[in-house]
Design a protein around this motif. Structure first.
Motif, PDB file in Angstrom:
ATOM      1  N   VAL A   1     -49.395 -22.368  48.883  1.00  0.00           N
ATOM      2  CA  VAL A   1     -48.502 -22.417  47.723  1.00  0.00           C
ATOM      3  C   VAL A   1     -48.713 -21.213  46.821  1.00  0.00           C
ATOM      4  O   VAL A   1     -47.770 -20.658  46.255  1.00  0.00           O
ATOM      5  N   LEU A   2     -49.967 -20.796  46.686  1.00  0.00           N
ATOM      6  CA  LEU A   2     -50.301 -19.723  45.750  1.00  0.00           C
ATOM      7  C   LEU A   2     -49.715 -18.378  46.165  1.00  0.00           C
ATOM      8  O   LEU A   2     -49.356 -17.567  45.310  1.00  0.00           O
ATOM      9  N   VAL A   3     -49.607 -18.138  47.454  1.00  0.00           N
ATOM     10  CA  VAL A   3     -49.107 -16.842  47.924  1.00  0.00           C
ATOM     11  C   VAL A   3     -47.669 -16.587  47.461  1.00  0.00           C
ATOM     12  O   VAL A   3     -47.386 -15.563  46.827  1.00  0.00           O
ATOM     13  N   PRO A   4     -46.710 -17.499  47.734  1.00  0.00           N
ATOM     14  CA  PRO A   4     -45.341 -17.249  47.237  1.00  0.00           C
ATOM     15  C   PRO A   4     -45.251 -17.326  45.707  1.00  0.00           C
ATOM     16  O   PRO A   4     -44.395 -16.670  45.110  1.00  0.00           O
TER      17      PRO A   4
ATOM     18  N   TYR B   1     -49.879 -12.481  36.523  1.00  0.00           N
ATOM     19  CA  TYR B   1     -50.034 -12.128  37.939  1.00  0.00           C
ATOM     20  C   TYR B   1     -51.509 -11.872  38.279  1.00  0.00           C
ATOM     21  O   TYR B   1     -51.995 -12.315  39.326  1.00  0.00           O
ATOM     22  N   GLU B   2     -52.221 -11.165  37.403  1.00  0.00           N
ATOM     23  CA  GLU B   2     -53.649 -10.913  37.630  1.00  0.00           C
ATOM     24  C   GLU B   2     -54.429 -12.220  37.701  1.00  0.00           C
ATOM     25  O   GLU B   2     -55.325 -12.383  38.540  1.00  0.00           O
ATOM     26  N   ASN B   3     -54.083 -13.163  36.820  1.00  0.00           N
ATOM     27  CA  ASN B   3     -54.749 -14.474  36.860  1.00  0.00           C
ATOM     28  C   ASN B   3     -54.446 -15.200  38.166  1.00  0.00           C
ATOM     29  O   ASN B   3     -55.330 -15.846  38.750  1.00  0.00           O
ATOM     30  N   ALA B   4     -53.202 -15.088  38.621  1.00  0.00           N
ATOM     31  CA  ALA B   4     -52.817 -15.740  39.880  1.00  0.00           C
ATOM     32  C   ALA B   4     -53.578 -15.138  41.060  1.00  0.00           C
ATOM     33  O   ALA B   4     -53.980 -15.858  41.986  1.00  0.00           O
ATOM     34  N   VAL B   5     -53.781 -13.824  41.028  1.00  0.00           N
ATOM     35  CA  VAL B   5     -54.551 -13.162  42.092  1.00  0.00           C
ATOM     36  C   VAL B   5     -55.996 -13.657  42.086  1.00  0.00           C
ATOM     37  O   VAL B   5     -56.581 -13.943  43.144  1.00  0.00           O
ATOM     38  N   LYS B   6     -56.585 -13.779  40.897  1.00  0.00           N
ATOM     39  CA  LYS B   6     -57.964 -14.274  40.786  1.00  0.00           C
ATOM     40  C   LYS B   6     -58.084 -15.692  41.335  1.00  0.00           C
ATOM     41  O   LYS B   6     -59.038 -16.021  42.044  1.00  0.00           O
ATOM     42  N   ILE B   7     -57.104 -16.523  41.002  1.00  0.00           N
ATOM     43  CA  ILE B   7     -57.124 -17.909  41.489  1.00  0.00           C
ATOM     44  C   ILE B   7     -57.013 -17.928  43.010  1.00  0.00           C
ATOM     45  O   ILE B   7     -57.721 -18.686  43.692  1.00  0.00           O
ATOM     46  N   SER B   8     -56.138 -17.100  43.551  1.00  0.00           N
ATOM     47  CA  SER B   8     -55.974 -17.030  45.008  1.00  0.00           C
ATOM     48  C   SER B   8     -57.279 -16.602  45.679  1.00  0.00           C
ATOM     49  O   SER B   8     -57.679 -17.161  46.708  1.00  0.00           O
TER      50      SER B   8
ATOM     51  N   GLN C   1     -40.392 -27.750  47.976  1.00  0.00           N
ATOM     52  CA  GLN C   1     -39.798 -26.426  47.847  1.00  0.00           C
ATOM     53  C   GLN C   1     -40.872 -25.341  47.771  1.00  0.00           C
ATOM     54  O   GLN C   1     -41.894 -25.507  47.116  1.00  0.00           O
ATOM     55  N   ARG C   2     -40.610 -24.250  48.464  1.00  0.00           N
ATOM     56  CA  ARG C   2     -41.492 -23.088  48.393  1.00  0.00           C
ATOM     57  C   ARG C   2     -41.180 -22.308  47.113  1.00  0.00           C
ATOM     58  O   ARG C   2     -40.017 -22.091  46.789  1.00  0.00           O
ATOM     59  N   PRO C   3     -42.195 -21.907  46.332  1.00  0.00           N
ATOM     60  CA  PRO C   3     -41.938 -21.109  45.123  1.00  0.00           C
ATOM     61  C   PRO C   3     -41.129 -19.856  45.456  1.00  0.00           C
ATOM     62  O   PRO C   3     -41.411 -19.155  46.428  1.00  0.00           O
ATOM     63  N   LYS C   4     -40.118 -19.598  44.633  1.00  0.00           N
ATOM     64  CA  LYS C   4     -39.244 -18.450  44.902  1.00  0.00           C
ATOM     65  C   LYS C   4     -38.456 -18.112  43.651  1.00  0.00           C
ATOM     66  O   LYS C   4     -38.432 -18.863  42.673  1.00  0.00           O
ATOM     67  N   ILE C   5     -37.787 -16.954  43.695  1.00  0.00           N
ATOM     68  CA  ILE C   5     -36.879 -16.550  42.630  1.00  0.00           C
ATOM     69  C   ILE C   5     -35.607 -16.009  43.271  1.00  0.00           C
ATOM     70  O   ILE C   5     -35.659 -15.190  44.190  1.00  0.00           O
ATOM     71  N   GLU C   6     -34.454 -16.516  42.807  1.00  0.00           N
ATOM     72  CA  GLU C   6     -33.155 -16.068  43.287  1.00  0.00           C
ATOM     73  C   GLU C   6     -32.395 -15.469  42.105  1.00  0.00           C
ATOM     74  O   GLU C   6     -32.295 -16.093  41.040  1.00  0.00           O
ATOM     75  N   LEU C   7     -31.868 -14.267  42.293  1.00  0.00           N
ATOM     76  CA  LEU C   7     -31.181 -13.557  41.210  1.00  0.00           C
ATOM     77  C   LEU C   7     -29.672 -13.668  41.393  1.00  0.00           C
ATOM     78  O   LEU C   7     -29.117 -13.193  42.392  1.00  0.00           O
ATOM     79  N   TYR C   8     -29.037 -14.327  40.446  1.00  0.00           N
ATOM     80  CA  TYR C   8     -27.581 -14.470  40.470  1.00  0.00           C
ATOM     81  C   TYR C   8     -26.980 -13.687  39.298  1.00  0.00           C
ATOM     82  O   TYR C   8     -27.690 -13.186  38.428  1.00  0.00           O
ATOM     83  N   ASP C   9     -25.660 -13.599  39.256  1.00  0.00           N
ATOM     84  CA  ASP C   9     -24.981 -12.767  38.247  1.00  0.00           C
ATOM     85  C   ASP C   9     -25.244 -13.237  36.821  1.00  0.00           C
ATOM     86  O   ASP C   9     -25.563 -12.443  35.944  1.00  0.00           O
ATOM     87  N   SER C  10     -25.122 -14.543  36.599  1.00  0.00           N
ATOM     88  CA  SER C  10     -25.225 -15.047  35.222  1.00  0.00           C
ATOM     89  C   SER C  10     -26.576 -15.658  34.889  1.00  0.00           C
ATOM     90  O   SER C  10     -26.887 -15.901  33.721  1.00  0.00           O
ATOM     91  N   ASN C  11     -27.401 -15.917  35.904  1.00  0.00           N
ATOM     92  CA  ASN C  11     -28.716 -16.520  35.648  1.00  0.00           C
ATOM     93  C   ASN C  11     -29.652 -16.278  36.824  1.00  0.00           C
ATOM     94  O   ASN C  11     -29.223 -15.811  37.887  1.00  0.00           O
ATOM     95  N   TYR C  12     -30.905 -16.593  36.610  1.00  0.00           N
ATOM     96  CA  TYR C  12     -31.924 -16.537  37.664  1.00  0.00           C
ATOM     97  C   TYR C  12     -32.372 -17.962  37.967  1.00  0.00           C
ATOM     98  O   TYR C  12     -32.514 -18.786  37.053  1.00  0.00           O
TER      99      TYR C  12
END
Length: 311
Positions: free
Chosen positions: A184-187, A215-222, A61-72
């Protein structure tokens, strides 16, 4: 499946999953389940069928976030570096107002390491749980990056000291893993950026700046993995240069040996001619003298080559 009531970082096991359907007076519920148990969880917490389908699929699975009414619904990739191999394991998360559900196929080290952190920080909200979990996931990428860097340094040292054909396979394999992790790191950065910048009702406003730190740490790792990719290109050039230098060194030795034996061949060629009058031909010590003379010529040329740093 384990259901825990988390109050100020203290865990209390809940036997009846239906208790987690209603918000507690204080704290939240953490439900840690396998993919096979989604059939029970889906109707209880109104999990979207597309999110459930993503959890059930065996494809990466590609990292992602889906926003639904009652949960994410959030997909992150946990990373492990065992026996010189890198593994990615999907971490599926459903974030609700009073609960958080983690769905995994394999054991995730971050979930084990999370418990003392929750207790120490007295966590009592699911969004704070999510923050600490993501922080651990990103930190593990940093640890893996450090190990990859050490591996690159060792590989570079081995190539400079003694180049082997197996080094090329190591370079190609490590470069492929680095490019794979980079994808993987980009998404994954995009997911964290969404939690940091987007107006989300299930994420407390003061907590957003903490996601910004992740997020800043993730950018540094990338960026670090970008550097690794460049280093692998340099390693390949070093490998090819080392092979070329080694071939030149071998040719230089062969050329020097050929040059040393040329006058010796000349001397033996003269004494091999069918003439009656050759100096020293009938001398009792002529053969010995010729061998000594050839040794002297050969050693003199060898010393000369060494002095001029040709060998």
């Amino acid at each position: 499946m384990k259901t825990r009531l988390v109050q100020d970082g203290i865990f209390t096991l809940v036997d009846d999953i239906t208790e987690a359907m209603a918000a507690p007076d204080h704290g939240f519920y953490w439900i840690d389940a396998d993919v096979e148990e989604l059939e029970i969880l889906q109707p209880l917490f109104l999990l979207h069928e597309l999110a459930v389908e993503d959890c059930l699929t065996e494809e990466e699975q590609r990292p992602k976030i889906e926003l639904y009414d009652s949960n994410y619904f959030i997909v992150m990739n946990s990373i492990r570096f065992d026996d010189e191999e890198i593994f990615l394991r999907a971490l599926n998360i459903f974030l609700g107002k009073h609960y958080i559900i983690t769905i995994t196929r394999q054991k995730i080290n971050e979930l084990r390491a999370l418990k003392p952190i929750l207790w120490e920080d007295e966590v009592d909200a699911p969004d704070r749980f999510l923050y600490h979990l993501m922080d651990l996931v990103v930190d593990n990428y940093t640890n893996v990056g450090d190990r990859i860097e050490a591996k690159i340094e060792k590989l570079e040292e081995d190539i400079l000291m003694h180049t082997k054909k197996s080094h090329l396979n190591e370079i190609i394999g490590l470069r492929s893993e680095i490019l794979w992790l980079k994808k993987v790191l980009v998404p994954q950065k995009e997911v964290i950026s969404t939690l940091n910048k987007k107006d989300l009702k299930l994420i407390n406003e003061p907590l957003k700046k903490y996601f910004g730190d992740i997020y800043e740490n993730a950018v540094k790792i990338s960026e670090t993995f970008d550097t690794f990719r460049d280093l692998m290109g340099n390693l390949r050039e070093a490998y090819q240069s080392s092979l070329a230098n080694r071939a030149n060194e071998i040719m230089r030795v062969f050329t020097a040996l050929t040059t040393i034996f040329m006058p010796l061949t000349f001397i033996t060629g003269i004494y091999g001619m069918n003439f009656d009058y050759i100096p020293g031909l009938h001398w009792a010590y002529g053969g010995v003298a010729a061998v000594v003379f050839m040794l002297f010529v050969g050693m003199s040329m060898l010393i000369l080559f060494r002095k001029k740093d040709w060998l």
